[in-house]
Motif scaffolding. Structure first.
Motif, PDB file in Angstrom:
ATOM      1  N   UNK A 157       1.035  -1.190   0.144  1.00 64.19           N
ATOM      2  CA  UNK A 157      -0.186   0.156  -0.504  1.00 64.19           C
ATOM      3  C   UNK A 157       0.777   1.362  -0.257  1.00 64.19           C
ATOM      4  N   UNK A 158       0.800   2.334  -1.603  1.00 60.94           N
ATOM      5  CA  UNK A 158       1.194   3.304  -1.066  1.00 60.94           C
ATOM      6  C   UNK A 158       1.413   3.855  -0.045  1.00 60.94           C
ATOM      7  N   UNK A 159       3.186   4.124   0.433  1.00 57.12           N
ATOM      8  CA  UNK A 159       2.741   5.439   1.362  1.00 57.12           C
ATOM      9  C   UNK A 159       3.682   4.815   2.886  1.00 57.12           C
ATOM     10  N   UNK A 160       3.171   3.263   2.751  1.00 53.22           N
ATOM     11  CA  UNK A 160       3.528   2.164   4.552  1.00 53.22           C
ATOM     12  C   UNK A 160       5.712   2.325   3.590  1.00 53.22           C
ATOM     13  N   UNK A 161       6.157   1.642   4.712  1.00 59.95           N
ATOM     14  CA  UNK A 161       6.725   1.021   5.200  1.00 59.95           C
ATOM     15  C   UNK A 161       7.235  -0.816   5.083  1.00 59.95           C
ATOM     16  N   UNK A 162       6.323  -0.717   4.794  1.00 65.08           N
ATOM     17  CA  UNK A 162       6.363  -2.457   4.816  1.00 65.08           C
ATOM     18  C   UNK A 162       5.295  -2.943   3.567  1.00 65.08           C
ATOM     19  N   UNK A 163       5.813  -4.271   3.570  1.00 63.72           N
ATOM     20  CA  UNK A 163       5.094  -5.111   2.902  1.00 63.72           C
ATOM     21  C   UNK A 163       4.866  -6.607   2.671  1.00 63.72           C
ATOM     22  N   UNK A 164       3.437  -6.553   3.017  1.00 61.33           N
ATOM     23  CA  UNK A 164       2.637  -7.880   3.177  1.00 61.33           C
ATOM     24  C   UNK A 164       3.267  -8.972   2.054  1.00 61.33           C
ATOM     25  N   UNK A 165       3.432 -10.164   2.518  1.00 64.72           N
ATOM     26  CA  UNK A 165       4.050 -10.961   2.061  1.00 64.72           C
ATOM     27  C   UNK A 165       3.683 -12.258   2.299  1.00 64.72           C
ATOM     28  N   UNK A 166       3.774 -13.618   1.237  1.00 64.37           N
ATOM     29  CA  UNK A 166       3.638 -15.059   1.768  1.00 64.37           C
ATOM     30  C   UNK A 166       5.036 -15.659   2.157  1.00 64.37           C
ATOM     31  N   UNK A 167       4.619 -16.726   2.855  1.00 66.45           N
ATOM     32  CA  UNK A 167       6.114 -17.626   3.022  1.00 66.45           C
ATOM     33  C   UNK A 167       7.240 -18.054   1.765  1.00 66.45           C
ATOM     34  N   UNK A 168       5.934 -18.400   0.798  1.00 62.89           N
ATOM     35  CA  UNK A 168       7.431 -18.520  -0.392  1.00 62.89           C
ATOM     36  C   UNK A 168       7.890 -16.980  -0.984  1.00 62.89           C
ATOM     37  N   UNK A 169       7.472 -16.266  -1.189  1.00 60.57           N
ATOM     38  CA  UNK A 169       8.108 -14.593  -0.654  1.00 60.57           C
ATOM     39  C   UNK A 169       9.223 -14.599  -0.314  1.00 60.57           C
ATOM     40  N   UNK A 170       9.578 -14.745   1.150  1.00 55.36           N
ATOM     41  CA  UNK A 170      10.422 -15.258   1.656  1.00 55.36           C
ATOM     42  C   UNK A 170      11.489 -16.046   1.227  1.00 55.36           C
ATOM     43  N   UNK A 171      11.210 -17.187   1.147  1.00 59.22           N
ATOM     44  CA  UNK A 171      11.872 -17.880   0.184  1.00 59.22           C
ATOM     45  C   UNK A 171      12.368 -17.921   0.069  1.00 59.22           C
ATOM     46  N   UNK A 172      12.307 -17.193  -1.599  1.00 58.26           N
ATOM     47  CA  UNK A 172      12.829 -16.848  -2.838  1.00 58.26           C
ATOM     48  C   UNK A 172      13.790 -15.971  -2.616  1.00 58.26           C
ATOM     49  N   UNK A 173      13.276 -15.152  -1.758  1.00 60.12           N
ATOM     50  CA  UNK A 173      14.658 -13.985  -1.164  1.00 60.12           C
ATOM     51  C   UNK A 173      16.322 -14.867  -0.084  1.00 60.12           C
ATOM     52  N   UNK A 174      15.148 -15.311   0.089  1.00 61.27           N
ATOM     53  CA  UNK A 174      16.262 -16.110   1.291  1.00 61.27           C
ATOM     54  C   UNK A 174      16.734 -15.613   2.234  1.00 61.27           C
ATOM     55  N   UNK A 175      15.166 -15.233   3.453  1.00 59.84           N
ATOM     56  CA  UNK A 175      15.221 -14.424   4.268  1.00 59.84           C
ATOM     57  C   UNK A 175      14.125 -15.534   5.138  1.00 59.84           C
ATOM     58  N   UNK A 176      13.887 -15.088   6.409  1.00 60.40           N
ATOM     59  CA  UNK A 176      13.220 -15.835   7.374  1.00 60.40           C
ATOM     60  C   UNK A 176      11.523 -15.589   6.916  1.00 60.40           C
ATOM     61  N   UNK A 177      10.688 -16.649   7.018  1.00 57.81           N
ATOM     62  CA  UNK A 177       9.120 -16.475   7.171  1.00 57.81           C
ATOM     63  C   UNK A 177       9.245 -15.035   7.520  1.00 57.81           C
ATOM     64  N   UNK A 178       7.576 -14.714   7.033  1.00 58.77           N
ATOM     65  CA  UNK A 178       7.088 -13.298   7.870  1.00 58.77           C
ATOM     66  C   UNK A 178       5.925 -13.281   7.240  1.00 58.77           C
ATOM     67  N   UNK A 179       5.557 -12.480   7.928  1.00 54.46           N
ATOM     68  CA  UNK A 179       3.751 -12.073   7.464  1.00 54.46           C
ATOM     69  C   UNK A 179       3.610 -10.702   6.744  1.00 54.46           C
TER      70      UNK A 179
END
Length: 780
Positions: A157-179
């Motif tokens: 959402x424009x103006x926010x500092x965070x992004x809602x993501x899926x678990x597989x989004x995190x795995x593709x970037x090599x990051x710990x799973x998070x919402x």
């Protein structure tokens, strides 16, 4: 009954109601295609699609304009579907893309139905267009998920500092799973030279699909991977917020393939240049003629070897018609080869004569193929090879002629030797007979007469064997059961070969019939058994067998089998066998390995002649010291063996010729005189003629002729068979007896003999003549 015109008014009302429902149903557009007029009208949505005003939409557009907004890649498929509907299909239902203003592409689902007139002709085609772009986007996401093995989803959402993501989004970037992930955490793993994953300040335009590739360095493994991001911006209708959502998926393998292709493409030009240079070197250095031409024969390119072979420079050959250089006798076949290549791109090989600048003709062996509109030909000058082949053929013909003359010399020498012996026995016996009669010693005449008759009989046997070898003997071919024939000869064969040799009989109980001269087959079988006996001087085993045989294509080609089904009569021994040199000459007349005086060398040649004259074949298999097997192949006969009624004793002994008239026709005076005297002594009235013309004159009056006896080979325009046929025009049942020394082109052999026609081969004795004539007359 519906009044005239009311039916069409009812249909129009129904169509109007359908238009109204379509206009209020929320579809993208609807249309009404009047097929006879070719005009297509539509509603407001239709007008918007085609940039028309309301009046233009009501007047309608042409069919070509209707297809204009359809994506070019989809147009052939949609035109085909519409054509199927017009030819008789019930419903049209297709998905395709349309290109709108500004180049925007939308997916639509078109559905329509065709109405028909009383003669089943297409009359109206009414349908709707429904926008299915969102559905296609969902399908695209599902396809990506299936092909990529998994996708990660995000929403920002424009103006926010965070992004809602899926678990597989995190795995593709090599990051710990998070919402949710901070923007800075996401941007930290991105390659610095790649575009950002999320656009915090400037969002992509609403409803546009944004797509980008980027690299990440996974914090967990340190590995660099390529990812694809696809997303779109949507405006919240309640809050006005701009939301950017989409998916990411791994494309590393695809990028690796692209890199490999890029590297290959970098060297492609260099490889193409190298191959082109290789081809050009081959083109210029090849010793074979190479050229390209159109299907009409116009030459488009030639190599230096072609210039050297034809003698004209390249500029004189290119543009010239190749067929103008072909020998007139070969031109039609060359044009036929080019015509075949125009239909198929197969490789064809042929030879023809090509003209050269110096006026000579050279034989060229061509290998030719085609591609699209050009002929590619490679030729080799084979003029020298042709001349050498002709010289070799001439040499082979001369060799065959020499071998033929050698064979003729051997045959002539053998004939001269045997006939000189026989003639000496006859002439000396006749001289002694004349001397003894002059001395009044007639009582001793019988001795010399017997010697002369014996020599004459042996001469007749020799002639018979020669005719058999030459395939000119007179055969009386009848349906024959070879099993019955072999069993009937079993006792005779056993007595002939003697007690030291065991005779085994191996018969095929399902043996076919054959059509042959059974007497000649008996002679052939007896000859083979005698040969087998001589090959086993210390005794042994002789096997006589019968079998059915089916000749395949290889046998027919290799061993000259003319038919397919044969009856085989075989004679096998375990004797001395033959060497390869002897085996190659086994059928030569007067060739024998037996000691002088123990064989004439005509036995196997006679068997060979009999088999070939009967449309069969003979094969010998033999090894030195391992025995010999001879097989006679005779064609299968598909009918049945006719059972003849036995002749009565009175028929054979019939001698009274009273009130019977016989016409004797023979150009040999001594033979004619002998036949006339014998028949006259029996009481027949005998007329005689020396040729066919004289015989026909005798036959012209209405005088009764009870029997015609004629030689087959007569001088003049009519042979014996023609005389018989002419006589039977006047009297269809006239008995005919042919007396002949050899087969006259099968005129009196086998199936060519009609009912009431008989054959008495020369030479024959008085008793044979009397018995034959008596038997014929007894049937009258």
């Amino acid at each position: 009954m519906t009044p005239p015109g009311q039916e069409s008014r009812g249909e129009q009302a129904a169509l109007d109601r359908l238009h109204a429902r379509l206009s209020s149903s929320g579809v993208m557009a609807s249309w009404d295609w009047d097929i006879p007029s070719g005009r297509i009208r539509g509603d407001a949505g239709f007008a918007t699609l085609y940039s028309l005003n309301q009046e233009q939409a009501e007047q309608g557009i042409a069919a070509a304009e209707f297809f204009a907004i359809i994506h070019p890649q989809d147009q052939p498929r949609i035109r085909l579907g519409v054509g199927g509907l017009l030819r008789g299909a019930d419903v049209f239902s297709k998905e395709f893309r349309v290109v709108l203003g500004g180049g925007r592409i939308r997916w639509v689902h078109a559905r329509g139905r065709c109405t028909r007139d009383k003669v089943d002709r297409a009359e109206r085609f009414i349908g709707t267009l429904v926008d299915i772009t969102e559905q296609k986007r969902v399908e695209e996401k599902l396809r990506i998920a299936q092909s990529a093995g998994g996708i990660g989803t995000f929403e920002y959402v424009q103006g926010f500092a965070t992004v809602s993501v899926s678990a597989h989004f995190c795995r593709l970037l090599g990051l710990q799973p998070a919402q949710e992930l901070p923007l800075r955490t996401i941007n930290r793993v991105l390659h610095p030279r790649d575009a950002p994953l999320i656009f915090p300040s400037s969002m992509p335009p609403v409803s546009d699909i944004s797509q980008a590739e980027f690299r990440v360095r996974r914090p967990d493994t340190g590995e660099e991977r390529w990812l694809m991001r696809r997303g779109e911006t949507v405006e919240d209708t309640d809050t006005g917020e701009l939301r950017f959502s989409g998916v990411i998926y791994d494309i590393t393998e695809g990028k690796r393939v692209e890199e490999q292709l890029r590297r290959l493409n970098e060297t492609l030009e260099e490889r193409v240049a190298e191959r082109t240079a290789d081809r050009n070197r081959l083109w210029h250095l090849a010793a074979d003629i190479m050229l390209m031409a159109r299907f009409d024969g116009t030459i488009t390119a030639v190599n230096p070897a072609c210039v050297g072979a034809f003698g004209w420079p390249e500029e004189a050959l290119v543009g010239r018609n190749l067929f103008d250089l072909v020998h007139p006798d070969d031109r039609a076949s060359a044009q036929g080869e080019f015509a075949e290549l125009e239909q198929t791109e197969t490789l064809r090989r042929f030879e023809n004569r090509q003209g050269t600048r110096d006026g000579t003709w050279h034989w060229i062996s061509w290998s030719v193929t085609s591609s699209r509109d050009l002929i590619y030909a490679v030729g080799r000058d084979v003029t020298v090879e042709k001349a050498q082949a002709e010289a070799l053929q001439l040499t082979e013909e001369q060799l065959r002629q020499s071998q033929k003359m050698e064979a003729v010399g051997q045959l002539t020498g053998g004939l001269a030797h045997d006939f000189n012996n026989l003639l000496t026995g006859i002439t000396v016996s006749l001289e002694l007979l004349k001397t003894r009669i002059g001395q009044g010693r007639a009582a001793e005449a019988g001795r010399y007469i017997g010697a002369a008759q014996s020599a004459a009989s042996r001469a007749a046997s020799l002639t018979h064997r020669l005719l058999a070898f030459a395939r000119r003997q007179t055969l009386d071919a009848v349906p024959t059961d070879a099993n019955t024939l072999v069993m009937g000869m079993h006792e005779l064969i056993q007595r002939t070969v003697g007690p030291e040799i065991a005779v085994d009989i191996a018969l095929d109980k399902d043996l076919w019939l054959t059509c042959c001269d059974p007497n000649q087959l008996e002679n052939a079988l007896l000859n083979l058994c005698i040969n087998a006996r001589d090959a086993m001087p210390s005794g042994g085993r002789l096997t006589i067998g019968t079998a059915n045989f089916v000749a395949d294509a290889l046998h027919q080609k290799t061993f000259d089998f003319q038919a397919t089904h044969y009856v085989v009569i075989s004679v096998a021994d375990i004797g001395t066998g033959m060497s390869p040199e002897v085996l190659t000459r086994a059928f030569d007349p007067f060739f024998t390995t037996k000691p002088i005086g123990q064989g004439t060398g005509l036995g196997l040649s006679m068997i060979y002649g009999f088999a070939r004259q009967s449309a069969g074949q003979v094969r010998i298999d033999s090894q030195l010291g391992a025995g010999t097997s001879v097989r006679i192949f005779l064609p299968r006969y598909s009918g049945h063996v006719a059972v003849s009624a036995p002749s009565s004793a009175s028929a054979v002994a019939y001698h009274s010729g009273q009130e019977r008239t016989v016409l004797v026709v023979d150009d040999e005076v001594s033979v004619r005189m002998m036949v006339v005297e014998v028949l006259s002594e029996l009481g027949y009235e005998v007329l005689e003629a020396a040729d066919g013309a004289a015989a026909l004159k005798i036959l012209e009056p209405d005088g009764q002729i009870d029997l015609l006896i004629s030689d087959v080979g007569l001088p003049g325009t009519h042979n014996g068979r023609q005389v018989a046929d002419a006589a039977r025009v006047r009297r269809a049942d006239l008995p005919v007896l042919f007396i002949t020394g050899y087969d006259q082109s099968a005129a009196v052999t086998g199936s060519s003999l009609e009912s009431g026609m008989h054959v008495l081969p020369k030479p024959f004795g008085i008793a044979d003549l009397v018995a034959k004539v008596g038997s014929i007359m007894a049937r009258q």
